[in-house]
Design a protein around this motif. Structure first.
Motif, PDB file in Angstrom:
ATOM      1  N   ILE A  82      65.672  10.940  90.153  1.00  0.00           N
ATOM      2  CA  ILE A  82      66.030  12.069  89.299  1.00  0.00           C
ATOM      3  C   ILE A  82      65.639  13.357  90.018  1.00  0.00           C
ATOM      4  CG2 ILE A  82      65.537  13.293  87.148  1.00  0.00           C
ATOM      5  CD1 ILE A  82      65.139  10.708  85.761  1.00  0.00           C
ATOM      6  N   LYS A  83      66.561  14.320  90.015  1.00  0.00           N
ATOM      7  CA  LYS A  83      66.292  15.640  90.566  1.00  0.00           C
ATOM      8  C   LYS A  83      66.662  16.684  89.510  1.00  0.00           C
ATOM      9  CE  LYS A  83      67.326  14.240  95.327  1.00  0.00           C
ATOM     10  NZ  LYS A  83      68.154  14.518  96.524  1.00  0.00           N
ATOM     11  N   PRO A  84      66.201  17.914  89.655  1.00  0.00           N
ATOM     12  CA  PRO A  84      66.546  18.944  88.676  1.00  0.00           C
ATOM     13  C   PRO A  84      68.055  19.106  88.531  1.00  0.00           C
ATOM     14  CG  PRO A  84      64.766  19.703  90.063  1.00  0.00           C
ATOM     15  CD  PRO A  84      65.244  18.417  90.665  1.00  0.00           C
ATOM     16  N   ASP A  85      68.493  19.228  87.289  1.00  0.00           N
ATOM     17  CA  ASP A  85      69.884  19.537  86.974  1.00  0.00           C
ATOM     18  C   ASP A  85      69.950  21.046  86.758  1.00  0.00           C
ATOM     19  OD1 ASP A  85      72.456  19.717  86.097  1.00  0.00           O
ATOM     20  OD2 ASP A  85      72.138  18.666  84.189  1.00  0.00           O
ATOM     21  N   GLY A  86      70.277  21.771  87.818  1.00  0.00           N
ATOM     22  CA  GLY A  86      70.187  23.221  87.769  1.00  0.00           C
ATOM     23  C   GLY A  86      68.752  23.653  88.013  1.00  0.00           C
ATOM     24  N   GLN A  87      68.173  24.354  87.045  1.00  0.00           N
ATOM     25  CA  GLN A  87      66.817  24.893  87.208  1.00  0.00           C
ATOM     26  C   GLN A  87      65.733  23.980  86.653  1.00  0.00           C
ATOM     27  OE1 GLN A  87      66.198  27.814  88.923  1.00  0.00           O
ATOM     28  NE2 GLN A  87      68.374  27.647  89.391  1.00  0.00           N
ATOM     29  N   SER A  88      66.122  22.869  86.022  1.00  0.00           N
ATOM     30  CA  SER A  88      65.110  22.024  85.386  1.00  0.00           C
ATOM     31  C   SER A  88      65.589  20.577  85.288  1.00  0.00           C
ATOM     32  CB  SER A  88      64.780  22.554  83.986  1.00  0.00           C
ATOM     33  OG  SER A  88      65.936  22.486  83.160  1.00  0.00           O
ATOM     34  N   ILE A  89      64.640  19.694  84.988  1.00  0.00           N
ATOM     35  CA  ILE A  89      64.948  18.304  84.658  1.00  0.00           C
ATOM     36  C   ILE A  89      64.977  18.224  83.139  1.00  0.00           C
ATOM     37  CG2 ILE A  89      64.127  15.917  84.735  1.00  0.00           C
ATOM     38  CD1 ILE A  89      62.819  16.597  87.420  1.00  0.00           C
ATOM     39  N   LYS A  90      66.099  17.794  82.592  1.00  0.00           N
ATOM     40  CA  LYS A  90      66.323  17.888  81.158  1.00  0.00           C
ATOM     41  C   LYS A  90      66.077  16.563  80.451  1.00  0.00           C
ATOM     42  CE  LYS A  90      69.535  21.685  81.936  1.00  0.00           C
ATOM     43  NZ  LYS A  90      69.131  21.824  83.353  1.00  0.00           N
ATOM     44  N   LYS A  91      65.935  16.649  79.146  1.00  0.00           N
ATOM     45  CA  LYS A  91      65.603  15.487  78.334  1.00  0.00           C
ATOM     46  C   LYS A  91      66.632  14.380  78.494  1.00  0.00           C
ATOM     47  CE  LYS A  91      64.536  14.021  73.608  1.00  0.00           C
ATOM     48  NZ  LYS A  91      64.385  14.450  72.192  1.00  0.00           N
ATOM     49  N   HIS A  92      67.915  14.744  78.536  1.00  0.00           N
ATOM     50  CA  HIS A  92      68.954  13.715  78.607  1.00  0.00           C
ATOM     51  C   HIS A  92      68.870  12.918  79.912  1.00  0.00           C
ATOM     52  CE1 HIS A  92      71.737  15.519  81.582  1.00  0.00           C
ATOM     53  NE2 HIS A  92      71.371  16.682  81.074  1.00  0.00           N
ATOM     54  N   GLN A  93      68.334  13.531  80.991  1.00  0.00           N
ATOM     55  CA  GLN A  93      68.171  12.798  82.244  1.00  0.00           C
ATOM     56  C   GLN A  93      67.114  11.711  82.105  1.00  0.00           C
ATOM     57  OE1 GLN A  93      67.839  16.764  84.542  1.00  0.00           O
ATOM     58  NE2 GLN A  93      68.565  15.334  86.092  1.00  0.00           N
ATOM     59  N   VAL A  94      66.017  12.037  81.419  1.00  0.00           N
ATOM     60  CA  VAL A  94      64.956  11.051  81.206  1.00  0.00           C
ATOM     61  C   VAL A  94      65.428   9.966  80.239  1.00  0.00           C
ATOM     62  CG1 VAL A  94      62.602  10.701  80.356  1.00  0.00           C
ATOM     63  CG2 VAL A  94      63.163  12.746  81.699  1.00  0.00           C
ATOM     64  N   GLU A  95      66.175  10.365  79.213  1.00  0.00           N
ATOM     65  CA  GLU A  95      66.688   9.375  78.258  1.00  0.00           C
ATOM     66  C   GLU A  95      67.650   8.416  78.933  1.00  0.00           C
ATOM     67  OE1 GLU A  95      68.273  11.917  75.239  1.00  0.00           O
ATOM     68  OE2 GLU A  95      66.431  11.834  74.033  1.00  0.00           O
ATOM     69  N   VAL A 112      62.159   0.669  90.154  1.00  0.00           N
ATOM     70  CA  VAL A 112      61.441   1.873  90.593  1.00  0.00           C
ATOM     71  C   VAL A 112      62.216   3.107  90.158  1.00  0.00           C
ATOM     72  CG1 VAL A 112      60.444   3.108  92.555  1.00  0.00           C
ATOM     73  CG2 VAL A 112      60.681   0.623  92.654  1.00  0.00           C
ATOM     74  N   TYR A 113      61.489   4.135  89.736  1.00  0.00           N
ATOM     75  CA  TYR A 113      62.144   5.432  89.554  1.00  0.00           C
ATOM     76  C   TYR A 113      61.302   6.525  90.199  1.00  0.00           C
ATOM     77  CZ  TYR A 113      59.175   6.090  85.336  1.00  0.00           C
ATOM     78  OH  TYR A 113      58.137   6.208  84.448  1.00  0.00           O
ATOM     79  N   ILE A 114      62.016   7.462  90.829  1.00  0.00           N
ATOM     80  CA  ILE A 114      61.389   8.580  91.539  1.00  0.00           C
ATOM     81  C   ILE A 114      61.869   9.869  90.889  1.00  0.00           C
ATOM     82  CG2 ILE A 114      61.160   9.771  93.759  1.00  0.00           C
ATOM     83  CD1 ILE A 114      61.881   7.069  95.087  1.00  0.00           C
ATOM     84  N   ILE A 115      60.945  10.743  90.536  1.00  0.00           N
ATOM     85  CA  ILE A 115      61.301  12.036  89.952  1.00  0.00           C
ATOM     86  C   ILE A 115      60.839  13.133  90.901  1.00  0.00           C
ATOM     87  CG2 ILE A 115      61.040  13.600  87.996  1.00  0.00           C
ATOM     88  CD1 ILE A 115      60.547  11.228  86.221  1.00  0.00           C
ATOM     89  N   GLU A 116      61.796  13.787  91.532  1.00  0.00           N
ATOM     90  CA  GLU A 116      61.477  14.883  92.446  1.00  0.00           C
ATOM     91  C   GLU A 116      61.317  16.186  91.672  1.00  0.00           C
ATOM     92  OE1 GLU A 116      63.730  15.262  96.063  1.00  0.00           O
ATOM     93  OE2 GLU A 116      64.387  13.171  95.959  1.00  0.00           O
ATOM     94  N   GLU A 117      60.411  17.045  92.149  1.00  0.00           N
ATOM     95  CA  GLU A 117      60.112  18.312  91.474  1.00  0.00           C
ATOM     96  C   GLU A 117      59.811  18.059  89.995  1.00  0.00           C
ATOM     97  OE1 GLU A 117      62.253  21.934  93.172  1.00  0.00           O
ATOM     98  OE2 GLU A 117      63.736  20.344  93.505  1.00  0.00           O
ATOM     99  N   ALA A 125      61.689  16.835  77.989  1.00  0.00           N
ATOM    100  CA  ALA A 125      61.843  15.796  79.012  1.00  0.00           C
ATOM    101  C   ALA A 125      60.486  15.191  79.355  1.00  0.00           C
ATOM    102  CB  ALA A 125      62.501  16.379  80.260  1.00  0.00           C
ATOM    103  N   ALA A 126      59.469  16.051  79.468  1.00  0.00           N
ATOM    104  CA  ALA A 126      58.125  15.571  79.808  1.00  0.00           C
ATOM    105  C   ALA A 126      57.573  14.674  78.705  1.00  0.00           C
ATOM    106  CB  ALA A 126      57.199  16.756  80.042  1.00  0.00           C
ATOM    107  N   ASN A 127      57.817  15.037  77.451  1.00  0.00           N
ATOM    108  CA  ASN A 127      57.332  14.216  76.343  1.00  0.00           C
ATOM    109  C   ASN A 127      58.052  12.878  76.273  1.00  0.00           C
ATOM    110  OD1 ASN A 127      55.236  15.788  75.046  1.00  0.00           O
ATOM    111  ND2 ASN A 127      56.827  17.245  74.466  1.00  0.00           N
ATOM    112  N   SER A 128      59.347  12.875  76.611  1.00  0.00           N
ATOM    113  CA  SER A 128      60.089  11.611  76.656  1.00  0.00           C
ATOM    114  C   SER A 128      59.547  10.720  77.768  1.00  0.00           C
ATOM    115  CB  SER A 128      61.580  11.877  76.887  1.00  0.00           C
ATOM    116  OG  SER A 128      62.159  12.531  75.786  1.00  0.00           O
TER     117      SER A 128
END
Length: 328
Positions: A82-95, A112-117, A125-128
C-alpha cells in the motif's frame, strides 16, 4: 538486497531480523523507521522473501525458489503493498487490504502486507489498521515503513516491533554503491539523492537522474559564463526535464550539491557529488567567494521552502536564478 548487504549498511537491523528468521520467531508486525525509504523498502523485500521462502530457515531466503523470485519481481500473490493515494493513505485502502486477507493465501498459509509512508495514513485508516493489527488473520506479517515514527498512532507503535535504520553518511553510502558495482560518478549522486520522484518508471530512473545531473551542470555554466542566456536555458532545458514539484525538488538538491562542491574544492575536500567535474568546480571557485557560495546555497534552500509552500515553480526558479547571479 541480501543479508550481507544489509549487514554492511545496517548491522543492528540485519542481526535482529536474521536471528528472528532463523529461529522462526518473527513478530506479526514491524515498523521500519528511518530517513532512507528505498533502503527500508529493500529490507522489507528481503524479509518478505525470507518469510515466504520454501527452503530451510537457516538458508532463507534462497533466492531461487518461486516464492523468492516472485517477491523480488513484485508479483507474489500473497504480498500486498500500500502506498499513499495522492497525499494520504485512505481508509478504503486499508479496508480493501483487510478484505484481501480474509481469503486464504494463494501459495501458502502465510501472507505479507507492506505499507509505505505509513505516517500518511488518515485517522480513520490508522484506526482500521489498528483493529487489523490486534486481530491478525493466520500467519500474517505486517511491515510499516515511515520516516516519521511520531506521526503514527501510539497504539500501532506499541503493537509492532520498531527497527530504526541509522542514516549512513554520504561517503559511506557512496562506498556501498561503489562496492555494489556502480561507477564513482553514479555512486556519488545516488548517495546524495535519497529518493527519485516516484512517478519516474523504475527502468527510466537511472537515465532521468543522469540527464538531470547534466542539466544542472549546464545551468551552472550558463549562469557563470553566459548569464544573459540562463533564463532561456531554464525554459528550454530545465523546465522540460524537471516538470513538476517533485522533479524540481530533486533538481534543487542537485543545484545545492553543485555549489557545495564548489565550496568544498576551495577547501580541498574530496567528498564531492560531482567528482568528474573538478576543473569546472575549481574554475567557478575562482569567481565566487565563500560568502557568495554560502548565499547561493541559502537561496536554494529558500527556493525549496517556497516550493513546499506551493509558490509557482517558474517564479521560484527565476527568482533563484537572479539571486545566484547576484551572489546574494
Amino acid at each position: 538486497m541480501k543479508w550481507e548487504q544489509l549487514q554492511t549498511r545496517q548491522p543492528v537491523v540485519a542481526k535482529l531480523l536474521r536471528h528472528a528468521v532463523v529461529r522462526e520467531r518473527l513478530p506479526h508486525a514491524y515498523i521500519f523507521e528511518g530517513e532512507d525509504r528505498s533502503e527500508q523498502v529493500s529490507a522489507a523485500s528481503l524479509l518478505c522473501r525470507a518469510f515466504l521462502c520454501q527452503k530451510d530457515a537457516i538458508d532463507k531466503p534462497c533466492g531461487e525458489c518461486s516464492d523468492c523470485r516472485r517477491v523480488e519481481s513484485g508479483n507474489h500473490p500473497d504480498v500486498t503493498s500500500i502506498k499513499p493515494d495522492g497525499q494520504s493513505i485512505k481508509k478504503h485502502q486499508v479496508e480493501r487490504l483487510q478484505k484481501e486477507f480474509t481469503y486464504k493465501g494463494m501459495e501458502s498459509v502465510r501472507k505479507v502486507y507492506i505499507i509505505e509512508e505509513a505516517d500518511l495514513m488518515t485517522a480513520s485508516a490508522a484506526n482500521s489498521l489498528l483493529t487489523f493489527l490486534e486481530e491478525p488473520e493466520g500467519e500474517t506479517l505486517a511491515i510499516l515503513i515511515t520516516s516519521n515514527l511520531h506521526f503514527l498512532l501510539p497504539t500501532i507503535v506499541s503493537r509492532s516491533q520498531v527497527l530504526t535504520f541509522a542514516p549512513l553518511s554520504e561517503v559511506e553510502r557512496q562506498k556501498v554503491f561503489q562496492n555494489e558495482g556502480e561507477t564513482e560518478v553514479l555512486a556519488a549522486i545516488k548517495a546524495r539523492i535519497r529518493e527519485i520522484p516516484a512517478d519516474i518508471p523504475e527502468e527510466e530512473r537511472l537515465t532521468w537522474i543522469v540527464h538531470g545531473r547534466q542539466v544542472v551542470i549546464q545551468l551552472a555554466e550558463e549562469v557563470l559564463l553566459r548569464p544573459r542566456q540562463a533564463r532561456l536555458f531554464l525554459q528550454e532545458k530545465w523546465h522540460v526535464h524537471f516538470k513538476d514539484r517533485n522533479h524540481i525538488e530533486t533538481g534543487l538538491d542537485l543545484i545545492l550539491f553543485w555549489y557545495r562542491d564548489v565550496l568544498y574544492t576551495k577547501w580541498n575536500r574530496e567528498d564531492l557529488a560531482y567528482p568528474d567535474q573538478l576543473e569546472r568546480l575549481r574554475t567557478e571557485g575562482l569567481h565566487r567567494s565563500e560568502l557568495m557560495l554560502a548565499a547561493n546555497m541559502k537561496a536554494v534552500i529558500e527556493a525549496k521552502r517556497y516550493l513546499s509552500a506551493n509558490v509557482n515553480p517558474q517564479l521560484i526558479m527565476e527568482r533563484l536564478l537572479f539571486r545566484i547571479q547576484e551572489g546574494s
